[in-house]
Structure formats: structure tokens, C-alpha cells
Design a protein around this motif. Structure first.
Motif, PDB file in Angstrom:
ATOM      1  N   MET A 176       1.264  -0.924  -0.237  1.00 22.35           N
ATOM      2  CA  MET A 176      -0.215  -0.163  -0.092  1.00 22.35           C
ATOM      3  C   MET A 176       0.902   0.942  -0.098  1.00 22.35           C
ATOM      4  N   PRO A 177       0.238   2.241  -1.121  1.00 23.50           N
ATOM      5  CA  PRO A 177       1.486   3.636  -1.008  1.00 23.50           C
ATOM      6  C   PRO A 177       1.217   4.195   0.626  1.00 23.50           C
ATOM      7  N   VAL A 178       2.302   4.541   0.780  1.00 20.93           N
ATOM      8  CA  VAL A 178       2.570   5.579   1.759  1.00 20.93           C
ATOM      9  C   VAL A 178       3.045   7.185   2.190  1.00 20.93           C
ATOM     10  N   GLU A 179       2.583   7.584   0.708  1.00 21.74           N
ATOM     11  CA  GLU A 179       3.120   9.095   0.574  1.00 21.74           C
ATOM     12  C   GLU A 179       1.893   9.930   1.507  1.00 21.74           C
ATOM     13  N   ASN A 180       2.326  10.968   1.532  1.00 23.34           N
ATOM     14  CA  ASN A 180       2.021  12.026   2.827  1.00 23.34           C
ATOM     15  C   ASN A 180       1.401  11.440   3.734  1.00 23.34           C
ATOM     16  N   LEU A 181       2.068  10.229   4.566  1.00 29.76           N
ATOM     17  CA  LEU A 181       2.030   9.891   5.686  1.00 29.76           C
ATOM     18  C   LEU A 181       2.962  10.217   6.710  1.00 29.76           C
ATOM     19  N   SER A 182       2.953  10.282   7.661  1.00 33.85           N
ATOM     20  CA  SER A 182       4.018  11.131   8.647  1.00 33.85           C
ATOM     21  C   SER A 182       4.249   9.597   9.441  1.00 33.85           C
ATOM     22  N   PRO A 183       6.109   9.485  10.408  1.00 38.05           N
ATOM     23  CA  PRO A 183       6.917   8.216  10.531  1.00 38.05           C
ATOM     24  C   PRO A 183       5.962   7.852  11.413  1.00 38.05           C
ATOM     25  N   ASP A 184       4.572   7.570  12.166  1.00 35.34           N
ATOM     26  CA  ASP A 184       4.517   7.385  13.184  1.00 35.34           C
ATOM     27  C   ASP A 184       2.950   6.296  12.473  1.00 35.34           C
ATOM     28  N   GLU A 185       3.098   7.510  11.379  1.00 33.18           N
ATOM     29  CA  GLU A 185       1.319   6.595  10.671  1.00 33.18           C
ATOM     30  C   GLU A 185       1.770   5.375   9.895  1.00 33.18           C
ATOM     31  N   LEU A 186       0.282   4.080   9.851  1.00 29.76           N
ATOM     32  CA  LEU A 186       0.509   3.084   8.845  1.00 29.76           C
ATOM     33  C   LEU A 186      -0.451   3.149   7.690  1.00 29.76           C
ATOM     34  N   PRO A 187      -0.420   2.744   6.542  1.00 28.96           N
ATOM     35  CA  PRO A 187      -1.511   2.754   5.654  1.00 28.96           C
ATOM     36  C   PRO A 187      -2.613   2.247   5.703  1.00 28.96           C
ATOM     37  N   VAL A 188      -3.636   2.487   6.293  1.00 29.44           N
ATOM     38  CA  VAL A 188      -5.162   1.834   6.829  1.00 29.44           C
ATOM     39  C   VAL A 188      -5.873   2.769   5.050  1.00 29.44           C
ATOM     40  N   MET A 189      -6.642   1.321   5.045  1.00 29.20           N
ATOM     41  CA  MET A 189      -8.131   1.860   4.029  1.00 29.20           C
ATOM     42  C   MET A 189      -9.367   2.209   4.600  1.00 29.20           C
ATOM     43  N   LEU A 190      -9.096   3.836   4.731  1.00 30.93           N
ATOM     44  CA  LEU A 190     -10.086   4.807   5.678  1.00 30.93           C
ATOM     45  C   LEU A 190     -11.144   4.894   5.331  1.00 30.93           C
ATOM     46  N   SER A 191     -10.836   4.917   3.661  1.00 28.37           N
ATOM     47  CA  SER A 191     -12.241   5.243   2.096  1.00 28.37           C
ATOM     48  C   SER A 191     -12.719   4.118   1.967  1.00 28.37           C
ATOM     49  N   ALA A 192     -13.904   4.261   1.724  1.00 32.84           N
ATOM     50  CA  ALA A 192     -14.517   2.996   1.605  1.00 32.84           C
ATOM     51  C   ALA A 192     -14.202   2.547   0.001  1.00 32.84           C
ATOM     52  N   ASP A 193     -14.208   3.885  -1.222  1.00 31.76           N
ATOM     53  CA  ASP A 193     -13.732   3.215  -2.562  1.00 31.76           C
ATOM     54  C   ASP A 193     -12.236   3.070  -2.363  1.00 31.76           C
ATOM     55  N   SER A 194     -11.603   2.389  -1.070  1.00 32.00           N
ATOM     56  CA  SER A 194      -9.604   1.862  -1.958  1.00 32.00           C
ATOM     57  C   SER A 194      -9.719   0.607  -2.666  1.00 32.00           C
ATOM     58  N   PRO A 195      -8.755   0.768  -3.149  1.00 32.18           N
ATOM     59  CA  PRO A 195      -8.530  -0.479  -4.081  1.00 32.18           C
ATOM     60  C   PRO A 195      -8.303  -1.958  -3.691  1.00 32.18           C
ATOM     61  N   TYR A 196      -7.399  -1.685  -2.073  1.00 30.01           N
ATOM     62  CA  TYR A 196      -6.929  -2.494  -1.906  1.00 30.01           C
ATOM     63  C   TYR A 196      -8.078  -2.893  -1.374  1.00 30.01           C
ATOM     64  N   LEU A 197      -9.438  -2.660  -0.626  1.00 32.04           N
ATOM     65  CA  LEU A 197     -10.406  -3.563   0.042  1.00 32.04           C
ATOM     66  C   LEU A 197     -10.427  -4.423  -0.340  1.00 32.04           C
ATOM     67  N   GLU A 198     -10.492  -4.566  -1.722  1.00 30.92           N
ATOM     68  CA  GLU A 198     -11.347  -6.479  -1.788  1.00 30.92           C
ATOM     69  C   GLU A 198      -9.720  -7.403  -1.462  1.00 30.92           C
ATOM     70  N   TYR A 199      -9.229  -6.912  -1.662  1.00 33.63           N
ATOM     71  CA  TYR A 199      -7.920  -8.329  -1.060  1.00 33.63           C
ATOM     72  C   TYR A 199      -8.492  -9.087  -0.136  1.00 33.63           C
ATOM     73  N   TYR A 200      -8.333  -8.071   1.117  1.00 32.25           N
ATOM     74  CA  TYR A 200      -8.793  -7.582   3.283  1.00 32.25           C
ATOM     75  C   TYR A 200     -10.414  -8.965   2.676  1.00 32.25           C
ATOM     76  N   GLU A 201     -11.427  -7.781   2.417  1.00 30.88           N
ATOM     77  CA  GLU A 201     -12.424  -8.732   1.879  1.00 30.88           C
ATOM     78  C   GLU A 201     -11.631 -10.596   1.496  1.00 30.88           C
ATOM     79  N   LYS A 202     -11.534 -10.275   0.745  1.00 31.55           N
ATOM     80  CA  LYS A 202     -11.108 -11.987   0.479  1.00 31.55           C
ATOM     81  C   LYS A 202      -9.936 -12.416   1.688  1.00 31.55           C
ATOM     82  N   PHE A 203      -9.682 -11.511   1.973  1.00 31.80           N
ATOM     83  CA  PHE A 203      -8.640 -12.153   3.198  1.00 31.80           C
ATOM     84  C   PHE A 203      -9.532 -12.719   4.391  1.00 31.80           C
TER      85      PHE A 203
END
Length: 730
Positions: free
Chosen positions: A480-507
Motif C-alpha cells: 500500500m502507498p505511504v505517501e503523505n503519511l507521517s513516520p508514526d502513521e500506517l497505511p490503512v483503508m479509511l476510504s470506502a473506495d480503496s482498491p485494496y479493500l477487495e484483497y482484505y475482503e478476500k482475506f
């Protein structure tokens, strides 16, 4: 699709390309140095040959054996340091130079029982830049080898003679001792063996048996006579002896007569009416007692031994009754006693003969062992004598061989010198071969360094490892991209339209399908850090919440700070001061995630002291039990397995464990040990996921994908290099 081995190589190439380039450069530089070297000066090779020889006639076996042994010389013997140093001093050349330039070909020795059918020549070659020196060196080497062969044969013969001289006295002493033992045995056991051989021992046994049978017949007749006399007398032998002895004694007869007279007088007075108190009766009674006492004393004296030899009657009346035999009965009693004495004598003789027969039989039974012992001693003497005779013959033969011992080698072909002409080197060919070898060495170094890291390089490697251990693969999650994130933040799918959601849904769906309906509290673990455990837990919780499930994420990694700011959730600053009170108050520890509906989180108050004690506390257990009742899904994020046992302390509160892996970060041996430990202990391993897999995800805007779960570098695509993410990884 690119094969996994090519992927691993490309990944290793990006990391170790400069080392590979350095290896390539070194090999090419070496080939260049070889190519520009000047041509070596002309050299000359001197060829010569030695052959095995032997005298036409041998008068000793030892000489023949030594000559045959001398025809089996190895290359190490012929080119020993002694020969090389001697020849080097003669031709004024360094011994090392001779050792490097000389070559020798020794024929193979025939096997035992086989005749030599090959060549008996020993080929000798020497290479030198000086033609004359090459010839002189080979000639000196051959002469030294011929001399060495003669010395070896002489040393062998002297060693044989010395060894025989050392062992001959001992062998002679052993022979003398064996002869003495045989002589001593013949002195002690010889008569018995001779008696067994001539039959006198068997004759003695038979004679003893005949004598026993004769005595037994005599005893049977005596027994019959004794029984007849006992029947006539009415007395046994002892009684007859006592009665005969008492009846024949005149003193006893006189005392009996006097006792009868006293009794007669007492009987007359009794008939006249005299009472026992009458003085005359008292006097007669005293006389009778005196006579009876004398009678009893005399009876003991006559019988002898105090009645032990033949028992006397206990009373005077009994003595008087047994001392009244008439002469005829007395003669029969004497005859009975004589027969008893004869019977006892014959019985004693019978016992002696039986004992003698037993001894003879025992001696006869030992005859085979004695014969075997004598045969053994005789064989020992023969063996010792044969050894002694052979050693004497060998010594004589070896002394005879001294005049026949010569060298086993002779010169078959004198040195012939020829020029060694080599074609000139090809510079392009040398450089081409060096470049090819440089490519192979450089690529091999890169591949070897990549293999020695011990980590999984591709998702295919992790997939195969899980398959080999029968662990379910629950999903492959992309970076997952980490642009515009501070060093203490992690990439999470806060947006409902995230293209990574389907992989975690399969998980999530695979987790529900393989874990069953009872899988409610899920423990997310990893082998080591930086494998994306926390990111996977957060995004899995978001996937559950997006699916309409009331979901709670519990951070139990009390050794690191909380990552809840990535979900826009803050934690009380003083929560780490009293963590038990923090977990005991649900209103304080459970926080709502603002941007995701149905998602709640219990941030970690870490880092805290004694995290293991807090994980085992009743407050945390009540928290998980309460969460199991209130929420549809509970996801527990814990510390890595290699760092501590925190995950194992939380495991009893969960329904299953999900193991997070990541290429370039997961160690092969650590993953295998972790899986084996979880399976053997039956800790409820549901399956594993591959985080950070090289999956191309269509993004709304082209963004160069980099590390999704931490600040470590990683290869995202087959054609992309590692890019440092610069974020903290959990």
C-alpha cells in the motif's frame, strides 16, 4: 509470468549488484593480466626410462621375495626429498624447481596371483630451459633411483635378519617350555594313560565288581545263618553276646548261687510266718542287696564299656535272666556273635571295594580329557618346533641372500632431449574467456549472497513453505502507498473506495470459511517485526466493519507505542501509569474509530513495565470476555513470536491464530519453527497470509508503490527496485 528463481535473482541483483560487478571486474582484470604476459622462454624436455631387473638365478627364497618387492616402487619413493636434494646439489638447481618440473610414470603393480602383462618401464620426464642441464638432471635422477633401489633391498634384507635374530631366542624358550610341560604331564598322568591304553584299568574295575558280587553272596548266607540262630535262641546279636558273656563268668555264677540261697532262706522264714521286720529277714535282705549290687557291678565289668558296646538289662533280675545259658545255648550265642562280626567285616570290605571302584571309574572318565590335554601339549610342542625350524631356515636363507641382493632397477633408455614448442597465446580468446568467467562468477556471487540471507524472497517461496507444512493460505495482500503519511502513521483503508479493500475482503471471507462460525476472537501474530502484522490487523478490522460486523481491535503489544493515531484515535497520555485500571474501565479503553462505522479499538497503553503480568491479569481477561459478548468480531494484535511469549499468553483467550508473513522480512527457519511449535502444541493455527506481495493494484492515480507496512526497503514489482518507505513497521 516470471519464474520464482528469476525473481529471487533480480531481488538479489538489486541488493548486491556492486559486489557482483566487483567480482566481474576482478576476473576480467585477471584475464587481462594473463593476456598481456610475455611469451615464456623456450623449454626442453628430457625423456628417459628405467626398467625392473633381477639376477638370472636365485639361490634363496628371501632374495627372490626382496627382488620382487623391489619391483613395486611408488612415485613418492622414487622422488623422495633425499633423491631430489642430492640431484639438486649435483646439477646446481634448487630442489623446488626439480620437484615442480619432473614427471614420473610408474607402472601399476600386478594383483596377487596375476602375472604382469603390462609395461615394466618407468618413464621419467624433466622440463628445463637449458638443454644440457635437462639431460644431466634426468641422468642424475636415474642413477640416484637405481642406487636407492639397491639400498631399499639391502635395508629390507637386514630388517628381516634383525627381526629373526630378535625373535629366535624367545621362540626357542617357548619350545623348551612346551617340551617341559609335556614331559611333566607324562610323569604325572602317564601311568593312568598307559593303564587305560593296555586295559589294566578296565580289568581292575571288573575285578572290583566281581569281588563285590562275591561278598554280597557271602553276606546273604551269613544273614540267613544269623536269622536262624536268632530264631532258635530268641535273642538278637547284642542280647546273645551279653548272655554268653554273663553265663561264662564264674563270679557271676557264684553270686547267682548265693542270691538263690538267700532267697530260699527268706522264703522258708516267710512260710514260717516271719515278718520283714524280723532280724533274720532284715539280715537276709541286706545280704541279697549286697549280692545283687556285686552282681550288677560284675556284669558291667564282664560286658565292658559301661554297656555301650552291648546294652545290659536295666535291673538285676534282667541280668540274672540273661546269665543262665546252658553250654549248648551258650555255644549258639557265641556262634551268632561270630557271624555278626564276620558280617560287619564283609560289609566294610564291600564299602571299600565300592569306593575303590568309584575312584577307578572317575579316573577312567577323565582319561579322554587327559588324552586331549596330552594331545594339545604334543601339538603345541610340534607347532613351536615347526616355528623354530622355519625361523632357523629363514635365517639361513636370508644370510644366503646377502650375496644376491642388488638393485631392482636399471637404465633402459638414456635421456633424450626434445624442444617443447607451444603455440602463442590469443589475446582476444583469453579476454573473451575471462569475460565469460567474470559473468558466471559475478552472477554466482550475487545469487549466493541472496541465498545466504535466509529470508523468503518471493511470495511463491512463502506459499510453498506453507503448503509443505499443511498451513492454509488465507490471502495474499499487496503493498500500500505511504505517501503523505507521517513516520508514526500506517497505511490503512479509511476510504470506502480503496482498491485494496477487495484483497482484505478476500482475506476476511477465507478466514470465515476456513475458521468456521466459532471463530470470533482472532489473534494476529507474526514471527518477527516489520512483517506488517499491525497493518494487517487494522485493515482486517476495517474489512469486517465494512461488511457490517461490529468489530473491535485490541492492541496487546505492550512493549511498543500504540499505532491508533493511524485510525485517528488518541489515547490518554497517563494510561501507561496504571494499565490495569485502564483495561478495567471499558469506557476509557474502548474508542470509536471516527471514519469507519462499526469499528472500535482498544489502543495499547505501552510501553509499560511488566507487560507479561498485565497480559495475564484478570482485567484483560474480563475485557476480552466482555468483547466476545458485545462484538461480532474481535481482532487481537500482539507482539512478534520471536520477541516474546506475549502471543502465547493471549492465545487461550482467542479462537484462532493467523500468522503474517512478508517476503524479504520473514526468516525461513524461524517461520518453520513457529509453525511447528503452534501445530505440535495445538494452539489453533487457522492459517497464514502473505503481506507485501508483488501484486499490481490498479490505482486511481499512478503512484509508485513502496513498502506498505513499515520503513524497510522491499521489491514491489518484478521490474522495480527496493524503495525505502521510511515508516515504522509493526
Amino acid at each position: 509470468m516470471t519464474p520464482p528463481i528469476v525473481k529471487r535473482y533480480l531481488i538479489a541483483f538489486e541488493k548486491y549488484k556492486w559486489i557482483g560487478l566487483a567480482s566481474f571486474t576482478l576476473v576480467v582484470a585477471g584475464s587481462t593480466v594473463m593476456a598481456i604476459q610475455p611469451e615464456p622462454p623456450a623449454s626442453y624436455v628430457a625423456n628417459a626410462a628405467l626398467t625392473y631387473t633381477s639376477p638370472p638365478v636365485f639361490f634363496s627364497v628371501t632374495g627372490t621375495e626382496i627382488q620382487q618387492q623391489g619391483q613395486v616402487l611408488s612415485q613418492e619413493v622414487l622422488l623422495s626429498d633425499q633423491i631430489v636434494e642430492t640431484v639438486a646439489a649435483q646439477v646446481n638447481v634448487k630442489p623446488k624447481q626439480i620437484g615442480q618440473n619432473v614427471a614420473i610414470s610408474v607402472p601399476e603393480a600386478p594383483k596377487p596371483g596375476e602375472e604382469s602383462g603390462g609395461s615394466s618401464l618407468i618413464e621419467l620426464k624433466y622440463k628445463d630451459s637449458n638443454e644440457k642441464r635437462a639431460q644431466e638432471t634426468v641422468q642424475a635422477l636415474m642413477e640416484a633411483m637405481v642406487k636407492l633401489s639397491a639400498e631399499i633391498n639391502t635395508r629390507r634384507l637386514k630388517a628381516i635378519i634383525k627381526k629373526i635374530d630378535e625373535r629366535l631366542p624367545q621362540t626357542k624358550r617357548e619350545l623348551q617350555l612346551a617340551e617341559k610341560r609335556l614331559e611333566k604331564y607324562d610323569r604325572t598322568e602317564g601311568p593312568a594313560l598307559l593303564a587305560a591304553e593296555n586295559g589294566s584299568l578296565l580289568t581292575a574295575i571288573t575285578s572290583s565288581q566281581n569281588q563285590q558280587r562275591q561278598i554280597q553272596l557271602t553276606l546273604s548266607g551269613i544273614d540267613a545263618q544269623i536269622r536262624s540262630l536268632q530264631a532258635k535262641l530268641g535273642l538278637n546279636v547284642n542280647q546273645a553276646y551279653v548272655s554268653s558273656a554273663l553265663s561264662a563268668d564264674p563270679i557271676i555264677a557264684n553270686l547267682r548261687s548265693q542270691i538263690y540261697q538267700v532267697e530260699s532262706q527268706m522264703e522258708v522264714l516267710t512260710k514260717q510266718g516271719a515278718r520283714p521286720e524280723y532280724p533274720m529277714m532284715v539280715q537276709l535282705q541286706r545280704q541279697k542287696s549286697a549280692y545283687e549290687q556285686l552282681l550288677q557291678q560284675r556284669a558291667f565289668e564282664v560286658v565292658g564299656g559301661g554297656g555301650t558296646a552291648a546294652p545290659l538289662p536295666g535291673t538285676v533280675t534282667g541280668i540274672r535272666s540273661q546269665s543262665n545259658l546252658d553250654p549248648a545255648r551258650q555255644q549258639l550265642a557265641n556262634q551268632l556273635v561270630a557271624l555278626q562280626t564276620q558280617q560287619e567285616t564283609l560289609q566294610q570290605q564291600l564299602v571299600s571295594l565300592a569306593r575303590e571302584e568309584m575312584q577307578l571309574r572317575q579316573e577312567y572318565a577323565l582319561i579322554p580329557n587327559k588324552q586331549l590335554e596330552r594331545s594339545r601339549l604334543e601339538q603345541e610342542v610340534g607347532l613351536k618346533k615347526a616355528i623354530y625350524d622355519k625361523m632357523q631356515a629363514k635365517l639361513t636363507d636370508a644370510q644366503t641372500a646377502e650375496a644376491e641382493t642388488v638393485s631392482s632397477l636399471s637404465i633402459a633408455r638414456p635421456p633424450i632431449v626434445v624442444a617443447d614448442v607451444k603455440p602463442p597465446k590469443s589475446v582476444p580468446t583469453t579476454l573473451g574467456v575471462g569475460g565469460f568467467l567474470g559473468l558466471i562468477v559475478g552472477g554466482g556471487v550475487i545469487f549466493l549472497l541472496g541465498s545466504l540471507e535466509g529470508t523468503f524472497k518471493t511470495k511463491e517461496d512463502i506459499r510453498n513453505s506453507l503448503k509443505q507444512r499443511d498451513v492454509n493460505l488465507l490471502g495474499e495482500l499487496p503493498l500500500m502507498p505511504v505517501e503523505n503519511l507521517s513516520p508514526d502513521e500506517l497505511p490503512v483503508m479509511l476510504s470506502a473506495d480503496s482498491p485494496y479493500l477487495e484483497y482484505y475482503e478476500k482475506f476476511r471471507s477465507n478466514l470465515r470459511r476456513l475458521g468456521g462460525k466459532d471463530l470470533k476472537v482472532i489473534l494476529i501474530a507474526s514471527v518477527s517485526s516489520d512483517e506488517g502484522k499491525t497493518v494487517s490487523a487494522y485493515n482486517l478490522g476495517i474489512a469486517f466493519a465494512r461488511a457490517g460486523k461490529r468489530t473491535l481491535i485490541i492492541e496487546t503489544d505492550l512493549r511498543s507505542p500504540s499505532c491508533s493515531p493511524s485510525l485517528k484515535v488518541t489515547i490518554e497520555p497517563e494510561a501507561n501509569l496504571e494499565p490495569l485500571r485502564y483495561y478495567g474501565s471499558l469506557s476509557e479503553c474502548i474508542r470509536l474509530v471516527p471514519d469507519v462505522e462499526n469499528l472500535y479499538i482498544v489502543p495499547s497503553p505501552g510501553p509499560v513495565r511488566q507487560p507479561a503480568a498485565i497480559l495475564e491479569s484478570s482485567e484483560l481477561r474480563h475485557l476480552i470476555e466482555d468483547a466476545r459478548e458485545r462484538y461480532d468480531s474481535v481482532i487481537i494484535d500482539t507482539n512478534p513470536l520471536s520477541a516474546s511469549n506475549d502471543a502465547l499468553l493471549i492465545q487461550p483467550y482467542s479462537d484462532g491464530i493467523v500468522l503474517v508473513t512478508r517476503p524479504h522480512y520473514t526468516q525461513e527457519n524461524m517461520l518453520g519453527e513457529a509453525i511447528d511449535g503452534l501445530v505440535e502444541s495445538e494452539l489453533g493455527l487457522v492459517g497464514g497470509i502473505i503481506n507485501g506481495a508483488d501484486i499490481i493494484v490498479p490505482l486511481p492515480q499512478p503512484v509508485e508503490p513502496v513498502s506498505s507496512t513499515g520503513g524497510e526497503s522491499q521489491i514491489e514489482d518484478e521490474s522495480q527496485a527496493e524503495v525505502s518507505a521510511g515508516t515504522r513497521q509493526n
